[in-house]
Write an enzyme that holds these catalytic residues in place. Structure first.
Site, PDB file in Angstrom:
ATOM      1  N   TYR A   1       0.833  -1.200   0.000  1.00  0.00           N
ATOM      2  CA  TYR A   1       0.000   0.000   0.000  1.00  0.00           C
ATOM      3  C   TYR A   1       0.866   1.247   0.000  1.00  0.00           C
ATOM      4  CZ  TYR A   1      -3.712  -3.271   0.816  1.00  0.00           C
ATOM      5  OH  TYR A   1      -4.587  -4.318   0.657  1.00  0.00           O
ATOM      6  N   CYS A   2       0.255   2.346  -0.404  1.00  0.00           N
ATOM      7  CA  CYS A   2       0.900   3.645  -0.496  1.00  0.00           C
ATOM      8  C   CYS A   2       1.700   3.908   0.777  1.00  0.00           C
ATOM      9  CB  CYS A   2      -0.168   4.725  -0.689  1.00  0.00           C
ATOM     10  SG  CYS A   2       0.471   6.385  -0.855  1.00  0.00           S
ATOM     11  N   PRO A   3       2.928   4.318   0.634  1.00  0.00           N
ATOM     12  CA  PRO A   3       3.652   4.762  -0.566  1.00  0.00           C
ATOM     13  C   PRO A   3       4.565   3.703  -1.177  1.00  0.00           C
ATOM     14  CG  PRO A   3       4.896   5.444   1.338  1.00  0.00           C
ATOM     15  CD  PRO A   3       3.675   4.687   1.855  1.00  0.00           C
TER      16      PRO A   3
END
Length: 81
Positions: free
Chosen positions: A19-21
């Site tokens: 997941y981000c980032p």
């Protein structure tokens, strides 16, 4: 886009499950290690990549050649400038 019209890629980067980032950070490292003109196919499961990867390409002047979404999976083909 049909499978036959998708760009060929010299590299594949599997960021599914991250997941981000993390996907963009991994893409940044991958692009750094590539030669100009080479293409990376990024596989992702994080919907935020629909926003983050085009912005990454625009900001760092890389070419987003194609993108495709299939059942909660996102694919991007990026050419190093």
């Amino acid at each position: 886009m049909t499978a036959s019209s998708l760009p060929d890629a010299e590299h594949q980067l599997d960021t599914r499950g991250l997941y981000c980032p993390e996907p963009v950070m991994m893409l940044h490292n991958q692009i750094r290690d590539m030669s100009p003109g080479e293409v990376v196919h990024v596989l992702a499961s994080d919907p935020a990549t629909e926003r983050d990867i085009p912005k990454f390409c625009n900001f760092l002047k890389q070419s987003l050649l194609a993108s495709e979404t299939t059942e909660q999976e996102f694919h991007y083909w990026i050419k190093k400038s």
